[in-house]
Enzyme design. Structure first.
Site, PDB file in Angstrom:
ATOM      1  N   ASP A 182       4.711  12.378   1.029  1.00 49.93           N
ATOM      2  CA  ASP A 182       4.520  12.912   2.339  1.00 49.93           C
ATOM      3  C   ASP A 182       4.129  14.432   2.526  1.00 49.93           C
ATOM      4  O   ASP A 182       3.900  15.036   1.464  1.00 49.93           O
ATOM      5  CB  ASP A 182       5.706  12.367   3.116  1.00 49.93           C
ATOM      6  CG  ASP A 182       5.710  12.081   4.497  1.00 49.93           C
ATOM      7  OD1 ASP A 182       4.587  12.284   5.172  1.00 49.93           O
ATOM      8  OD2 ASP A 182       6.576  11.460   5.155  1.00 49.93           O
ATOM      9  N   ASP A 225       2.854   7.412  12.638  1.00 49.51           N
ATOM     10  CA  ASP A 225       3.856   6.351  12.152  1.00 49.51           C
ATOM     11  C   ASP A 225       4.020   5.234  13.304  1.00 49.51           C
ATOM     12  O   ASP A 225       3.945   5.445  14.399  1.00 49.51           O
ATOM     13  CB  ASP A 225       5.279   7.052  12.290  1.00 49.51           C
ATOM     14  CG  ASP A 225       5.382   7.796  11.014  1.00 49.51           C
ATOM     15  OD1 ASP A 225       4.578   8.066  10.384  1.00 49.51           O
ATOM     16  OD2 ASP A 225       6.694   8.471  10.991  1.00 49.51           O
TER      17      ASP A 225
HETATM   18  C1  GLA Z   1       7.028  10.647   7.708  1.00 50.56           C
HETATM   19  C2  GLA Z   1       6.181   9.255   7.352  1.00 50.56           C
HETATM   20  C3  GLA Z   1       7.204   7.930   7.389  1.00 50.56           C
HETATM   21  C4  GLA Z   1       8.425   8.157   6.725  1.00 50.56           C
HETATM   22  C5  GLA Z   1       9.105   9.365   7.094  1.00 50.56           C
HETATM   23  C6  GLA Z   1      10.306   9.707   6.417  1.00 50.56           C
HETATM   24  O1  GLA Z   1       7.205  10.368   9.151  1.00 50.56           O
HETATM   25  O2  GLA Z   1       4.994   9.189   8.002  1.00 50.56           O
HETATM   26  O3  GLA Z   1       6.431   7.082   7.088  1.00 50.56           O
HETATM   27  O4  GLA Z   1       8.139   8.314   5.439  1.00 50.56           O
HETATM   28  O5  GLA Z   1       8.136  10.625   7.224  1.00 50.56           O
HETATM   29  O6  GLA Z   1      11.056  10.699   6.725  1.00 50.56           O
END
Ligand code: GLA
Length: 408
Positions: free
Chosen positions: A156, A218
């Site tokens: 990430d 997301d």
């Molecule tokens: C970000 C990512 C998600 C997930 C969260 C975890 O938002 O885009 O897919 O991995 O972090 O904290």
């Protein structure tokens, strides 16, 4: 002389790029985040708890209920798996209570079932949920992941600047390669460049360094979220499709089937568009809550064959009549070397049904012997068509029809 050579390589040499031979088809599997998120309070909520028992149970379901046979392979633990402190040697430590036997134990269990194991980290000091991140620890973390038997890592990009992202992802990939363990490298890099730092991602560089990458926000467990994702990929097709190929995939984020958030029609649309995009198919749900109909969709091998087709081409969107979008995806098998079979998905995101008429021959089909048409959701033969024939259908509200045309 040797020093000069080294200096030359150091200053002008090729940056080693990712060529790990992995993810030649879009990865399929399960990932914890979409449904479980950071469910660490297992005492108060034992039924929604990110722990060893959950991960092993997903492996059992994949193994016993046909998911592995259909191609679902990776089981990925997302954020919130670690203790808040590294150990004395600077290594990440799995949460003692929720992962009492450590990650190698989980990897071994998953591998014994013929499945693969994935984990998560962030390039910053902390993860997006403020667990320890990998900044200044790329070497030691890559080593831990490799020693634990990790096959896939989602990296990430929260909380760091654009410059840092652009170097960190390349470096992390080099450390992963240096472990010698084949590890699918999933990057969130272009998402942060575009949506947090408001710049245009350099997909040429991203696609040379990562096996897959997030482009967009997301997913959340709702139909409007799925509609927004679909619309985003339709609009960004020209930008992202040239980089989509075996070993390098755009990733629209997880599938939310099994979370009770979609009607059957909406579930069909969700999976259909992901399939036409040749996207990774990563479920995120309580596997026990998948309905019979959702399971039938997830295990529809004709559908999966479109998604997993070895050409790896991202379907192209066209606007048809009455706001129906047509997605067209060429794929193998083909007749001889020249005649590809092709899938057509008619997607209606509106809340009313729409009639459309489609002339498949207008979309670069070339078999003058015609095609046989199979309806992928009905799982039945429809008719044969020539290059001049049209097909007229009614696409119900928030629904999709997929035809695969096989050359005669
Ligand atoms: C970000 C990512 C998600 C997930 C969260 C975890 O938002 O885009 O897919 O991995 O972090 O904290």
């Amino acid at each position: 002389m040797l020093t000069l050579v080294f200096m030359f390589v150091f200053m002008f040499g090729e940056v080693a790029v990712l060529d790990n031979g992995l993810a030649l088809r879009p990865p399929m599997g399960w990932m914890s985040w979409g449904y479980y998120m950071c469910s660490v309070d297992c005492d108060s909520n034992p039924n929604k708890c990110l722990n060893e028992k959950l991960i092993l149970s997903v492996a059992d379901t994949f193994y016993n209920d046909g998911y592995l046979d259909a191609g679902y392979e990776y089981i990925i633990i997302d954020d919130c798996w670690a203790e808040k402190e590294r150990d004395k040697l600077g290594r990440l430590v799995p949460d003692h209570k929720r992962f009492p036997h450590g990650m190698k134990y989980i990897a071994d269990y998953i591998h014994s079932r013929g499945l693969k194991f994935g984990m998560y980290t962030n390039v910053a000091e902390v993860t997006c949920m403020r667990y320890p991140g990998s900044k200044d620890h790329f070497y030691i973390d890559s080593k831990s992941f490799a020693e634990w038997g990790v096959d896939y890592i989602k990296v990430d990009g929260c909380f760091v600047g654009e410059e840092f992202l652009n170097t960190a992802y390349i470096k992390f990939g080099q450390h992963l390669n240096a472990t010698g363990r084949p590890i699918v490298y999933s990057c969130s890099w272009p998402y942060y460049i575009e949506f947090i730092h408001k710049k245009t991602p350099n997909y040429d560089v991203v696609s040379h360094n990562c096996n897959m990458w997030r482009n967009f926000h997301d997913v959340v467990t709702s139909w409007p979220a799925i509609r927004t994702i679909i619309t985003h990929y339709k609009e960004s097709y020209d930008q992202v499709s040239p980089y989509h190929a075996p070993g390098q995939w755009n990733d629209p984020d997880m599938l939310i089937l099994g979370t009770g958030s979609l009607t059957d029609n909406q579930s069909r649309v969700h999976i259909a568009v992901y399939v036409m995009l040749a996207a990774p198919l990563l479920l995120s749900c309580d596997m026990k809550k998948i309905t019979d109909y959702e399971k039938q969709l997830l295990l529809n091998l004709d559908l999966i064959a479109i998604a997993q087709d070895s050409l790896g081409v991202m379907g192209k969107p066209y606007e048809l009549q009455n706001s129906v979008t047509l997605w067209v995806k060429p794929h193998l098998p083909r007749k001889g070397d020249k005649y590809h079979s092709v899938s057509f998905a008619l997607v209606n995101l509106q809340s009313e049904s729409s009639s459309v008429s489609l002339t498949p021959g207008s979309y670069s089909l070339n078999s003058t012997d015609g095609y046989t048409v199979m309806d992928i959701f009905q799982r039945k033969f429809i008719r044969n068509v020539t290059l001049r024939d049209s097909i007229s259908v009614e696409v119900p509200a928030e629904d999709v029809i997929i035809y695969t045309l096989f050359p005669l």
